[in-house]
Scaffold this active site. Structure first.
Site, short mmCIF file in Angstrom:
data_model
loop_
_atom_site.label_atom_id
_atom_site.label_comp_id
_atom_site.label_asym_id
_atom_site.label_seq_id
_atom_site.Cartn_x
_atom_site.Cartn_y
_atom_site.Cartn_z
N LYS A 122 1.01 -1.20 0.07
CA LYS A 122 -0.19 -0.18 -0.18
C LYS A 122 0.82 1.47 0.01
O LYS A 122 0.50 2.33 -0.65
CB LYS A 122 -0.83 0.18 1.10
CG LYS A 122 -1.92 -0.98 1.19
CD LYS A 122 -3.16 -0.98 2.22
CE LYS A 122 -4.05 -2.21 1.96
NZ LYS A 122 -5.13 -2.13 3.08
N GLU A 206 -2.40 7.05 7.90
CA GLU A 206 -3.51 7.86 7.07
C GLU A 206 -4.52 8.85 8.03
O GLU A 206 -4.79 8.39 9.19
CB GLU A 206 -4.35 7.45 6.34
CG GLU A 206 -3.92 6.37 5.28
CD GLU A 206 -4.82 5.52 4.32
OE1 GLU A 206 -4.35 5.18 3.52
OE2 GLU A 206 -5.87 5.46 4.63
N HIS A 241 -14.49 -2.84 9.27
CA HIS A 241 -13.83 -2.26 8.16
C HIS A 241 -13.73 -3.23 6.86
O HIS A 241 -13.00 -3.09 6.00
CB HIS A 241 -12.35 -1.75 8.15
CG HIS A 241 -12.11 -0.65 9.31
ND1 HIS A 241 -12.83 0.51 9.38
CD2 HIS A 241 -11.49 -0.68 10.72
CE1 HIS A 241 -12.30 1.28 10.08
NE2 HIS A 241 -11.56 0.64 11.12
N ARG A 298 -7.24 -8.46 -8.99
CA ARG A 298 -7.71 -9.41 -8.96
C ARG A 298 -9.18 -9.24 -9.10
O ARG A 298 -9.74 -8.13 -9.11
CB ARG A 298 -7.60 -10.28 -7.80
CG ARG A 298 -7.74 -9.56 -6.54
CD ARG A 298 -8.03 -10.27 -5.43
NE ARG A 298 -8.04 -9.45 -4.32
CZ ARG A 298 -9.15 -9.01 -3.78
NH1 ARG A 298 -10.09 -9.04 -4.33
NH2 ARG A 298 -9.13 -8.21 -2.78
P1 ADP Z 1 -8.15 -3.62 3.56
O1 ADP Z 1 -7.11 -3.79 2.21
O2 ADP Z 1 -7.49 -4.49 4.76
O3 ADP Z 1 -9.54 -4.23 3.16
P2 ADP Z 1 -8.55 -1.03 2.95
O4 ADP Z 1 -7.30 -0.07 2.92
O5 ADP Z 1 -9.16 -1.69 1.88
O6 ADP Z 1 -8.44 -2.27 3.87
O7 ADP Z 1 -9.74 -0.37 3.81
C1 ADP Z 1 -10.84 -0.91 4.29
C2 ADP Z 1 -11.92 0.06 4.71
O8 ADP Z 1 -11.47 0.80 6.08
C3 ADP Z 1 -12.10 1.06 3.73
O9 ADP Z 1 -13.35 0.56 2.99
C4 ADP Z 1 -12.93 2.08 4.60
O10 ADP Z 1 -14.05 1.76 5.29
C5 ADP Z 1 -11.88 1.93 5.85
N1 ADP Z 1 -10.94 2.83 5.68
C6 ADP Z 1 -9.70 2.80 5.02
N2 ADP Z 1 -8.87 3.85 5.17
C7 ADP Z 1 -9.67 4.82 5.76
C8 ADP Z 1 -9.38 6.27 6.02
N3 ADP Z 1 -8.32 6.73 5.82
N4 ADP Z 1 -10.43 6.84 6.74
C9 ADP Z 1 -11.46 6.31 7.17
N5 ADP Z 1 -11.68 4.75 6.85
C10 ADP Z 1 -10.89 4.29 6.32
#
Ligand code: ADP
Length: 644
Positions: A122, A206, A241, A298
């Site tokens: 990431k 973040e 999440h 994917r």
């Molecule tokens: P993973 O790859 O583990 O699934 P992601 O980076 O895709 O994690 O994030 C999963 C979820 O977490 C997002 O869909 C969102 O709901 C929440 N999320 C991620 N980053 C943020 C952020 N900076 N602020 C608020 N919510 C976030």
């Protein structure tokens, strides 16, 4: 390096569960021979039966089976596969696997290994997207990993912040810190999870956006430089999440925002020379600003909603693109009809922190598929939801001319669904879809938390009417007979029939921790309305639906009672199968209600077992590193007033 095939006659599916079954369906439609692989735990799984051929891998844990590159490649060579489809999860984003297949002259149904690598971290992906002009959430994604670097970055961007594993996925290795004091423990815990799940503790931080929407773009690129976006999906309805409901298109997105996000996603894909199906995930704030989160290289779990609104088969497109064909549409020709919603039916406990559940699906009924209705599953009644893999039971997808029609159709599908013997999120999914805020499209990633009172209500006390319905359900669903030799004799009935007396039956019933002796007049067992609806009966258990929730009521065999060790009030038991990561207390220690006692890890997620009241730790009954099963006593806790 052997030459790659130009056609696909045999396809090995390097996955399991519903996605393996879904890929087999398309292979069959394209006249391609499908080959499944399976672990020991999956020897009798549906994907094994549905494929044209199935090859055992041995082992049950993913690390011993579906993640073993050598075994999977050997299986592909054994069956003469021209191509391997990795599905999602497992080896789908493993660049070494893609390279290995290329070396063996087998097509990998996925992007080039370099594109997987570019998005694999990431942190690295963010640096790349920054250069490609794709907007990012403010944060730090550099090399330095010490606490003070993170503390400075968090101070600069402002709390709350989100710590994320660079190698992350599936919500693992992700922790929110609300304030400076929470930063160090959150960083530690997230890093431990990341190391356990991905073998890599590299972190980034973040700005934690408050209640954004998760809107992602499906992209598709061929090997001839043509890249399209197939519209967006809104995946804001999440717990831990992680997505539980997805829909397409995203409600309320205007055409210009849809286009801007689509074009940003295509820029992201082109920046890494992408080929095949991919998803660019964005967070969208209330002001219509969107920020790149990550790209999944994917097929996604939720691809069926995109298929429903475009009429395209994304797996067929993946296979064609891997064979070198050009995409058949221009951007303007990509269809968009109506609206689709998908829910993920999980074996998990919504009331218990959404912990994954495992065990036997004693009762299982899924809705019929048909016009506007799709069911992607890989389980049958009687199957075991294994603790080794993702606990998803099925995906239910409804399409409608508009969102409301899709919502109502999906509610009807859920009403036809039944799960018993194992905890599931079925009732939660029904409540989400029925909530006025959802119907009005007022959705964001905080939806489930914000509506927790309505979505996760405290269980009501079981009323007389409930017990009565349960007793009647037993009497209606099968006769209770004591003498098998002469089942029709009134003398052998144990239903309470008495000569010249009003016939009645007394049943000893148990539901969860509660039990009741319930007497029902037989004259009335089949008459009148019932408060609880009978869903099914399997042996000595009836499955009921009452006030929106499923209940299981067992007929107690009083002669066999009194066995089995249960955790007493003074002991705290493991809420799921898992391994002990850390003991947070020692014997003799005073604890307050809610204090963390033991950190348990299951499915690569950490869960803290907390004190259910104030007290003193009497004994620790487990050790760090130990594997424990659900219900195993972990700690003896004596209530404060009883403690010496
Ligand atoms: P993973 O790859 O583990 O699934 P992601 O980076 O895709 O994690 O994030 C999963 C979820 O977490 C997002 O869909 C969102 O709901 C929440 N999320 C991620 N980053 C943020 C952020 N900076 N602020 C608020 N919510 C976030």
């Amino acid at each position: 390096m052997k030459p790659l095939p130009q056609t696909v006659a045999t396809l090995l599916i390097a996955n399991r569960g519903e996605i393996a079954c879904r890929i087999i369906r398309t292979a069959r439609a394209m006249g391609i021979r499908s080959v499944a692989i399976y672990s020991d735990a999956d020897a009798d799984a549906r994907h094994v039966h549905e494929a044209d051929l199935a090859i055992p891998l041995g082992g049950s844990k993913p690390a011993d089976s579906y993640l073993q590159i050598d075994k999977v490649v050997a299986a592909a060579l054994t069956c003469g596969a021209d191509a391997v489809h990795p599905g999602y999860g497992f080896l789908s984003e493993n660049a070494a696997f893609a390279r290995r297949l290329a070396l063996e002259g087998i097509l990998f149904i996925g992007p080039p290994a370099e594109a997987i690598e570019a998005m694999g971290s990431k942190s690295a992906a963010k640096a790349l997207m920054e250069r490609a002009g794709v907007p990012l959430v403010p944060g730090y994604h550099g090399q330095a990993q010490d606490l003070s670097t993170f503390a400075d970055a968090a101070q600069r961007i402002g709390y709350p912040v989100l710590l994320k594993a660079a190698a992350g996925g599936g919500g693992k290795g992700m922790k929110v810190a609300e304030c400076a004091a929470e930063l160090a423990p959150a960083l530690d815990s997230a890093r431990r999870e990341a190391v356990a799940a991905f073998g890599d503790g590299h972190m980034l931080v973040e700005k934690y956006l408050v209640a954004p929407r998760h809107v992602e773009i499906q992209v598709f690129a061929d090997a001839h430089g043509h890249c399209l976006y197939l519209h967006e999906r809104d995946c804001s309805i999440q717990r831990r999440h992680q997505k539980v409901l997805e829909e397409a298109p995203a409600p309320g997105l205007d055409a210009s925002l849809r286009q801007a996000m689509g074009e940003a996603a295509v820029r992201a894909a082109q920046a890494i020379g992408y080929v095949g199906a991919g998803t660019v995930e964005f967070l969208l704030d209330g002001e219509g600003r969107f920020y790149f989160m990550e790209m999944n290289t994917r097929l996604q779990v939720e691809h069926p909603v995109t298929e429903a609104i475009t009429g395209l088969d994304l797996v067929a497109w993946q296979i064609r693109v891997a064979r070198g064909e050009a995409l058949p549409l221009t951007q303007a020709q990509v269809p968009l009809f109506g609206h689709a919603i998908e829910v993920r039916l999980y074996a998990e406990d919504p009331a218990g922190g959404f912990l994954p559940a495992s065990g036997q699906l004693a009762l299982y009924r899924e809705p019929a598929a048909g016009p506007g209705r799709r069911v992607d599953s890989a389980v049958r009644e009687g199957d075991v939801i294994s603790p080794f893999y993702d606990p998803m039971i099925a995906k239910l997808i409804a399409w409608g001319e508009n969102r409301e029609e899709a919502r109502l159709r999906l509610l009807a599908m859920l009403a036809e669904t039944a799960v018993g013997g194992i905890k599931s999120n079925l009732a939660l999914l029904q409540r989400i879809l029925a909530t006025p805020a959802f119907a009005a499209s007022r959705i964001d990633t905080g939806f489930i938390e914000r509506h927790a009172d309505a979505l996760l209500p405290a269980p009501p006390a079981l009323t007389e009417a409930f017990w009565h319905s349960a007793a009647r359900a037993f009497l209606r669903s099968a006769p209770l007979v004591a003498c098998e030799q002469d089942p029709h004799s009134p003398w052998s009935a144990v239903t309470g029939w008495r000569q010249l007396m009003p016939a009645q039956a007394t049943l000893d019933l148990r539901c969860g921790a509660q039990s009741r002796l319930c007497t029902v007049a037989l004259s009335n067992a089949c008459a009148g309305p019932d408060e609880a609806r009978l869903i099914g009966r399997r042996g000595d258990v009836v499955y009921l639906q009452w006030q929106g929730d499923p209940y299981e009521v067992a007929l107690v065999d009083s002669l066999a009672a009194g066995t089995g060790a249960h955790a007493s009030d003074d002991s705290l038991a493991a809420p799921m199968n898992g391994s002990i990561v850390r003991l947070l207390v020692s014997p003799g220690q005073q604890v307050a209600l809610g204090d963390g006692l033991v950190v348990l890890e299951a499915m690569k997620m950490e869960h803290t077992v907390r004190a259910n009241r104030a007290g003193v730790v009497q004994a620790l009954c487990c050790e760090e590193g130990e594997m424990v099963s659900e219900g195993r006593v972990l700690i003896e806790l004596q209530e404060a007033e009883h403690a010496a």
